[in-house]
Design a protein around this motif. Structure first.
Motif, PDB file in Angstrom:
ATOM      1  N   SER A  40       0.850  -1.180   0.000  1.00  0.00           N
ATOM      2  CA  SER A  40       0.000   0.000   0.000  1.00  0.00           C
ATOM      3  C   SER A  40       0.889   1.233   0.000  1.00  0.00           C
ATOM      4  O   SER A  40       1.913   1.273   0.683  1.00  0.00           O
ATOM      5  N   GLY A  41       0.529   2.230  -0.803  1.00  0.00           N
ATOM      6  CA  GLY A  41       1.284   3.468  -0.841  1.00  0.00           C
ATOM      7  C   GLY A  41       2.547   3.360  -1.674  1.00  0.00           C
ATOM      8  O   GLY A  41       2.689   2.479  -2.521  1.00  0.00           O
ATOM      9  N   ASP A  69       9.177   5.661  -8.426  1.00  0.00           N
ATOM     10  CA  ASP A  69       8.967   4.220  -8.588  1.00  0.00           C
ATOM     11  C   ASP A  69      10.247   3.489  -8.977  1.00  0.00           C
ATOM     12  O   ASP A  69      10.238   2.578  -9.816  1.00  0.00           O
ATOM     13  N   ASP A  70      11.367   3.884  -8.362  1.00  0.00           N
ATOM     14  CA  ASP A  70      12.642   3.225  -8.651  1.00  0.00           C
ATOM     15  C   ASP A  70      12.601   1.731  -8.331  1.00  0.00           C
ATOM     16  O   ASP A  70      13.301   0.926  -8.954  1.00  0.00           O
ATOM     17  N   ARG A 100       0.325   8.513 -10.268  1.00  0.00           N
ATOM     18  CA  ARG A 100       1.598   9.100  -9.842  1.00  0.00           C
ATOM     19  C   ARG A 100       2.604   8.024  -9.473  1.00  0.00           C
ATOM     20  O   ARG A 100       2.255   6.998  -8.877  1.00  0.00           O
ATOM     21  N   LEU A 101       3.874   8.281  -9.809  1.00  0.00           N
ATOM     22  CA  LEU A 101       4.946   7.344  -9.487  1.00  0.00           C
ATOM     23  C   LEU A 101       5.356   7.415  -8.025  1.00  0.00           C
ATOM     24  O   LEU A 101       5.865   6.447  -7.464  1.00  0.00           O
ATOM     25  N   SER A 121       5.442  12.951 -11.744  1.00  0.00           N
ATOM     26  CA  SER A 121       5.714  11.933 -12.757  1.00  0.00           C
ATOM     27  C   SER A 121       4.597  10.903 -12.702  1.00  0.00           C
ATOM     28  O   SER A 121       4.155  10.519 -11.604  1.00  0.00           O
ATOM     29  N   TYR A 122       4.168  10.452 -13.877  1.00  0.00           N
ATOM     30  CA  TYR A 122       2.974   9.612 -13.943  1.00  0.00           C
ATOM     31  C   TYR A 122       3.127   8.475 -14.942  1.00  0.00           C
ATOM     32  O   TYR A 122       3.868   8.579 -15.921  1.00  0.00           O
ATOM     33  N   TYR A 123       2.380   7.397 -14.666  1.00  0.00           N
ATOM     34  CA  TYR A 123       2.097   6.390 -15.678  1.00  0.00           C
ATOM     35  C   TYR A 123       0.729   6.748 -16.260  1.00  0.00           C
ATOM     36  O   TYR A 123      -0.245   6.915 -15.515  1.00  0.00           O
TER      37      TYR A 123
END
Length: 322
Positions: free
Chosen positions: A165-166, A172-173, A257-258, A264-266
């Motif tokens: 979660s979170g 998102d490394d 959001r990453l 930064s987004y997918y």
């Protein structure tokens, strides 16, 4: 003592819980006290068979007039059964105490219309396009048991057979967000056999659209662009991820959001469910955003960005269904 009231001729079910905050009050009763001493007045209103009763007791000063604003709330059972619009009766009463005895000033029933929980108005009088778009977040339901079941199914596709979660890394490394979103995609396609079903409805000014809630999309294994978007947004929110709804002419898709700090987004084209991999859907979403971004930045009509987390902070909470 005299009393009268005004009310809305239509109760919009998917956003009915927002009357009195984002929408005007559903009932406004006006009470005038023509006496030389203050009077305690009881005002109540309800839509028989559909809402709880709203009640307020106030003291109206001598020679004064007071407005009492009320918003009787639809019951969960009523919302669950509203698959189509229904005629209904609004019942309003006003009474006061006279020498310790209740006296009725007004007892009246007026016709109103309750819309289906699936009917979302893309245009509301007095609202900007962005304000109206923000309200669709009420139809994202992260606590729906059906959404929770999807989360459980998605965990089976995780390499660790678990779902975090979170956020746990910057940008998102760790790949955690990507993996969880991919798991959801796999579960939707495999366990729920989800597929895209188009609709002729648009998001243009003056239009409205029948939108199924996320649980209904899962039950029926299909959805249009906004329905699939709301489902994905609901799951992302349930996982503690921040999401956005991207609006372009006649279409909607998702941005996730990453992390919680960086912009930064997918971008995900949810209509590709059942016909493409998650990687392909993210690739297509990125292409779409590259095209849409300058239009959104310029605030052009029919282009927009709905921040789900901000909408929740502002008070646009999910429809109280199930």
């Amino acid at each position: 003592i005299t009393a009268d009231y005004t009310y809305k001729s239509e109760l919009i079910t998917p956003i009915a819980h927002l009357y009195g905050t984002f929408l005007d009050d559903f009932v406004i009763a006006t009470v005038t006290n023509g006496n030389t001493s203050p009077v305690k007045v009881l005002v109540s209103s309800e839509v028989a068979g559909y809402t709880d009763k709203a009640s307020d007791t106030i003291t109206v000063a001598a020679g004064a007039t007071e407005e009492i604003r009320q918003n009787p709330r639809l019951t969960t059972a009523a919302i669950d059964g509203l698959n189509s619009q229904q005629p209904a009766d609004l019942h309003v009463t006003v009474s006061y105490l006279d020498a310790g005895q209740p006296r009725t000033v007004l007892d009246q029933t007026s016709p109103t219309l309750i819309t289906s929980r699936r009917d979302f108005p893309w245009t509301i009088k007095g609202f900007t396009q962005q304000e109206d778009w923000n309200l669709v977040v009420a139809m994202a339901t992260p606590t729906d048991p059906k959404v929770e079941e999807l989360l459980r199914a998605a965990a089976n596709y995780d390499p660790n057979h678990a779902s975090l979660s979170g956020y746990d890394s910057s940008n998102d490394d760790s790949g955690s967000v990507w993996q969880r979103l991919s798991n959801i995609w796999q579960a939707e396609a495999t366990d729920y056999s989800l597929t895209y079903v188009g609709t002729t409805d648009s998001f243009a000014s003056g239009s409205s659209q029948r939108i199924r809630l996320p649980g209904e999309v899962l039950d029926q294994s299909s959805g249009n662009c906004i329905e699939l978007t709301l489902l994905y947004v609901s799951v992302a929110e349930a996982m503690g991820l921040q999401s956005e709804i991207i609006m372009i002419p006649g279409h909607a898709y998702v941005a996730i959001r990453l992390d919680s700090k960086n912009d930064s987004y997918y971008f995900i084209e949810t209509t590709m469910i059942g016909a493409a991999t998650f990687k392909d859907a993210a690739h297509e979403g990125n292409i779409e955003w590259t095209d849409a971004q300058p239009h959104v930045a310029a605030s052009e009509p029919n282009y927009g960005w709905v921040d789900v987390a901000q909408a929740r902070t502002d008070g646009i909470i999910p429809i109280p269904w199930r």
